[in-house]
Scaffold this motif. Sequence first.
Motif, PDB file in Angstrom:
ATOM      1  N   SER A 202      39.975 -71.662   9.920  1.00 42.57           N
ATOM      2  CA  SER A 202      41.198 -71.703  10.717  1.00 42.57           C
ATOM      3  C   SER A 202      42.377 -71.819   9.768  1.00 42.57           C
ATOM      4  O   SER A 202      42.353 -72.624   8.827  1.00 42.57           O
ATOM      5  CB  SER A 202      41.192 -72.906  11.660  1.00 42.57           C
ATOM      6  OG  SER A 202      40.113 -72.818  12.559  1.00 42.57           O
ATOM      7  N   LEU A 203      43.393 -71.000   9.989  1.00 38.58           N
ATOM      8  CA  LEU A 203      44.615 -71.036   9.201  1.00 38.58           C
ATOM      9  C   LEU A 203      45.801 -71.147  10.145  1.00 38.58           C
ATOM     10  O   LEU A 203      45.776 -70.570  11.239  1.00 38.58           O
ATOM     11  CB  LEU A 203      44.761 -69.748   8.372  1.00 38.58           C
ATOM     12  CG  LEU A 203      43.667 -69.420   7.369  1.00 38.58           C
ATOM     13  CD1 LEU A 203      43.908 -68.045   6.750  1.00 38.58           C
ATOM     14  CD2 LEU A 203      43.607 -70.468   6.288  1.00 38.58           C
ATOM     15  N   ASP A 204      46.837 -71.849   9.701  1.00 39.05           N
ATOM     16  CA  ASP A 204      48.028 -71.881  10.541  1.00 39.05           C
ATOM     17  C   ASP A 204      48.704 -70.511  10.486  1.00 39.05           C
ATOM     18  O   ASP A 204      48.439 -69.692   9.605  1.00 39.05           O
ATOM     19  CB  ASP A 204      48.982 -73.016  10.145  1.00 39.05           C
ATOM     20  CG  ASP A 204      49.569 -72.863   8.751  1.00 39.05           C
ATOM     21  OD1 ASP A 204      50.021 -71.759   8.392  1.00 39.05           O
ATOM     22  OD2 ASP A 204      49.589 -73.864   8.015  1.00 39.05           O
ATOM     23  N   GLU A 205      49.549 -70.258  11.451  1.00 40.52           N
ATOM     24  CA  GLU A 205      50.150 -68.922  11.616  1.00 40.52           C
ATOM     25  C   GLU A 205      50.943 -68.492  10.386  1.00 40.52           C
ATOM     26  O   GLU A 205      50.869 -67.340   9.963  1.00 40.52           O
ATOM     27  CB  GLU A 205      51.041 -68.912  12.864  1.00 40.52           C
ATOM     28  CG  GLU A 205      51.499 -67.526  13.275  1.00 40.52           C
ATOM     29  CD  GLU A 205      50.352 -66.599  13.672  1.00 40.52           C
ATOM     30  OE1 GLU A 205      50.461 -65.390  13.392  1.00 40.52           O
ATOM     31  OE2 GLU A 205      49.359 -67.071  14.240  1.00 40.52           O
ATOM     32  N   LYS A 206      51.682 -69.408   9.794  1.00 38.45           N
ATOM     33  CA  LYS A 206      52.492 -69.067   8.624  1.00 38.45           C
ATOM     34  C   LYS A 206      51.616 -68.643   7.445  1.00 38.45           C
ATOM     35  O   LYS A 206      51.896 -67.656   6.770  1.00 38.45           O
ATOM     36  CB  LYS A 206      53.375 -70.254   8.227  1.00 38.45           C
ATOM     37  CG  LYS A 206      54.327 -69.959   7.102  1.00 38.45           C
ATOM     38  CD  LYS A 206      55.230 -71.145   6.818  1.00 38.45           C
ATOM     39  CE  LYS A 206      56.172 -70.836   5.655  1.00 38.45           C
ATOM     40  NZ  LYS A 206      57.045 -71.967   5.347  1.00 38.45           N
ATOM     41  N   MET A 207      50.529 -69.378   7.219  1.00 36.63           N
ATOM     42  CA  MET A 207      49.625 -69.039   6.130  1.00 36.63           C
ATOM     43  C   MET A 207      48.956 -67.687   6.392  1.00 36.63           C
ATOM     44  O   MET A 207      48.793 -66.872   5.474  1.00 36.63           O
ATOM     45  CB  MET A 207      48.564 -70.128   5.960  1.00 36.63           C
ATOM     46  CG  MET A 207      47.751 -69.996   4.686  1.00 36.63           C
ATOM     47  SD  MET A 207      46.511 -71.300   4.484  1.00 36.63           S
ATOM     48  CE  MET A 207      47.518 -72.771   4.553  1.00 36.63           C
ATOM     49  N   LEU A 208      48.589 -67.432   7.630  1.00 39.16           N
ATOM     50  CA  LEU A 208      47.971 -66.153   7.979  1.00 39.16           C
ATOM     51  C   LEU A 208      48.942 -64.996   7.750  1.00 39.16           C
ATOM     52  O   LEU A 208      48.547 -63.936   7.245  1.00 39.16           O
ATOM     53  CB  LEU A 208      47.484 -66.172   9.422  1.00 39.16           C
ATOM     54  CG  LEU A 208      46.740 -64.935   9.888  1.00 39.16           C
ATOM     55  CD1 LEU A 208      45.507 -64.679   9.035  1.00 39.16           C
ATOM     56  CD2 LEU A 208      46.358 -65.076  11.362  1.00 39.16           C
ATOM     57  N   GLN A 209      50.206 -65.194   8.080  1.00 41.92           N
ATOM     58  CA  GLN A 209      51.208 -64.149   7.834  1.00 41.92           C
ATOM     59  C   GLN A 209      51.350 -63.875   6.333  1.00 41.92           C
ATOM     60  O   GLN A 209      51.450 -62.719   5.922  1.00 41.92           O
ATOM     61  CB  GLN A 209      52.560 -64.563   8.421  1.00 41.92           C
ATOM     62  CG  GLN A 209      52.610 -64.533   9.931  1.00 41.92           C
ATOM     63  CD  GLN A 209      53.901 -65.120  10.482  1.00 41.92           C
ATOM     64  OE1 GLN A 209      54.730 -65.651   9.737  1.00 41.92           O
ATOM     65  NE2 GLN A 209      54.065 -65.036  11.799  1.00 41.92           N
ATOM     66  N   GLN A 210      51.339 -64.925   5.535  1.00 45.00           N
ATOM     67  CA  GLN A 210      51.431 -64.744   4.083  1.00 45.00           C
ATOM     68  C   GLN A 210      50.201 -64.000   3.563  1.00 45.00           C
ATOM     69  O   GLN A 210      50.310 -63.120   2.711  1.00 45.00           O
ATOM     70  CB  GLN A 210      51.559 -66.092   3.376  1.00 45.00           C
ATOM     71  CG  GLN A 210      52.881 -66.781   3.633  1.00 45.00           C
ATOM     72  CD  GLN A 210      52.919 -68.198   3.069  1.00 45.00           C
ATOM     73  OE1 GLN A 210      51.894 -68.850   2.940  1.00 45.00           O
ATOM     74  NE2 GLN A 210      54.109 -68.661   2.733  1.00 45.00           N
ATOM     75  N   LEU A 211      49.051 -64.345   4.074  1.00 51.46           N
ATOM     76  CA  LEU A 211      47.814 -63.677   3.681  1.00 51.46           C
ATOM     77  C   LEU A 211      47.856 -62.200   4.058  1.00 51.46           C
ATOM     78  O   LEU A 211      47.526 -61.326   3.247  1.00 51.46           O
ATOM     79  CB  LEU A 211      46.623 -64.375   4.356  1.00 51.46           C
ATOM     80  CG  LEU A 211      45.233 -63.872   4.026  1.00 51.46           C
ATOM     81  CD1 LEU A 211      44.909 -64.065   2.552  1.00 51.46           C
ATOM     82  CD2 LEU A 211      44.211 -64.599   4.884  1.00 51.46           C
ATOM     83  N   ASP A 212      48.281 -61.921   5.271  1.00 51.24           N
ATOM     84  CA  ASP A 212      48.376 -60.531   5.719  1.00 51.24           C
ATOM     85  C   ASP A 212      49.397 -59.739   4.901  1.00 51.24           C
ATOM     86  O   ASP A 212      49.216 -58.546   4.657  1.00 51.24           O
ATOM     87  CB  ASP A 212      48.717 -60.470   7.209  1.00 51.24           C
ATOM     88  CG  ASP A 212      47.520 -60.829   8.084  1.00 51.24           C
ATOM     89  OD1 ASP A 212      46.370 -60.757   7.596  1.00 51.24           O
ATOM     90  OD2 ASP A 212      47.742 -61.190   9.256  1.00 51.24           O
ATOM     91  N   ARG A 213      50.462 -60.401   4.459  1.00 47.58           N
ATOM     92  CA  ARG A 213      51.456 -59.732   3.624  1.00 47.58           C
ATOM     93  C   ARG A 213      50.828 -59.315   2.282  1.00 47.58           C
ATOM     94  O   ARG A 213      51.072 -58.234   1.777  1.00 47.58           O
ATOM     95  CB  ARG A 213      52.678 -60.622   3.412  1.00 47.58           C
ATOM     96  CG  ARG A 213      53.832 -59.916   2.746  1.00 47.58           C
ATOM     97  CD  ARG A 213      55.138 -60.689   2.703  1.00 47.58           C
ATOM     98  NE  ARG A 213      55.016 -62.141   2.676  1.00 47.58           N
ATOM     99  CZ  ARG A 213      55.327 -62.951   3.711  1.00 47.58           C
ATOM    100  NH1 ARG A 213      55.778 -62.449   4.841  1.00 47.58           N
ATOM    101  NH2 ARG A 213      55.188 -64.258   3.607  1.00 47.58           N
ATOM    102  N   LEU A 214      50.001 -60.180   1.711  1.00 50.21           N
ATOM    103  CA  LEU A 214      49.313 -59.845   0.461  1.00 50.21           C
ATOM    104  C   LEU A 214      48.398 -58.634   0.643  1.00 50.21           C
ATOM    105  O   LEU A 214      48.303 -57.770  -0.230  1.00 50.21           O
ATOM    106  CB  LEU A 214      48.495 -61.039  -0.041  1.00 50.21           C
ATOM    107  CG  LEU A 214      49.283 -62.253  -0.501  1.00 50.21           C
ATOM    108  CD1 LEU A 214      48.335 -63.407  -0.820  1.00 50.21           C
ATOM    109  CD2 LEU A 214      50.155 -61.918  -1.691  1.00 50.21           C
ATOM    110  N   VAL A 215      47.746 -58.569   1.782  1.00 49.59           N
ATOM    111  CA  VAL A 215      46.879 -57.423   2.076  1.00 49.59           C
ATOM    112  C   VAL A 215      47.722 -56.168   2.299  1.00 49.59           C
ATOM    113  O   VAL A 215      47.412 -55.100   1.770  1.00 49.59           O
ATOM    114  CB  VAL A 215      45.971 -57.716   3.292  1.00 49.59           C
ATOM    115  CG1 VAL A 215      45.191 -56.468   3.695  1.00 49.59           C
ATOM    116  CG2 VAL A 215      45.017 -58.872   2.985  1.00 49.59           C
ATOM    117  N   ALA A 216      48.819 -56.303   3.022  1.00 50.41           N
ATOM    118  CA  ALA A 216      49.691 -55.150   3.287  1.00 50.41           C
ATOM    119  C   ALA A 216      50.299 -54.597   2.004  1.00 50.41           C
ATOM    120  O   ALA A 216      50.496 -53.390   1.870  1.00 50.41           O
ATOM    121  CB  ALA A 216      50.796 -55.545   4.269  1.00 50.41           C
ATOM    122  N   GLU A 217      50.575 -55.483   1.046  1.00 49.40           N
ATOM    123  CA  GLU A 217      51.147 -55.052  -0.229  1.00 49.40           C
ATOM    124  C   GLU A 217      50.062 -54.598  -1.204  1.00 49.40           C
ATOM    125  O   GLU A 217      50.344 -54.370  -2.377  1.00 49.40           O
ATOM    126  CB  GLU A 217      51.963 -56.202  -0.838  1.00 49.40           C
ATOM    127  CG  GLU A 217      53.195 -56.547  -0.033  1.00 49.40           C
ATOM    128  CD  GLU A 217      53.890 -57.826  -0.517  1.00 49.40           C
ATOM    129  OE1 GLU A 217      53.403 -58.454  -1.478  1.00 49.40           O
ATOM    130  OE2 GLU A 217      54.914 -58.179   0.088  1.00 49.40           O
TER     131      GLU A 217
END
Length: 80
Positions: free
Chosen positions: A9-24
Amino acid sequence: MAQAKIAISLDEKMLQQLDRLVAETIFPNRSQAIQAAVQEKLARLKQGRLARECLKLDPDYEETLAEEGFAEDALTWPVY
């Protein structure tokens, strides 16, 4: 090496940061990003443990041991 699936489980902010790393394209997917993070953390903990164990050493005693080794080696070194 075999891999096991886990759920986290990750909080929403951490998940957004993770997804940004994948998107980049820094990581190909979430799974590999999380694996890299866990691997890095485990390595840091291991290094930290080594540092804590080194603090337990007596510097004077360690120096004495090192000097004993050098003294014996110096007798067998060739003369230049």
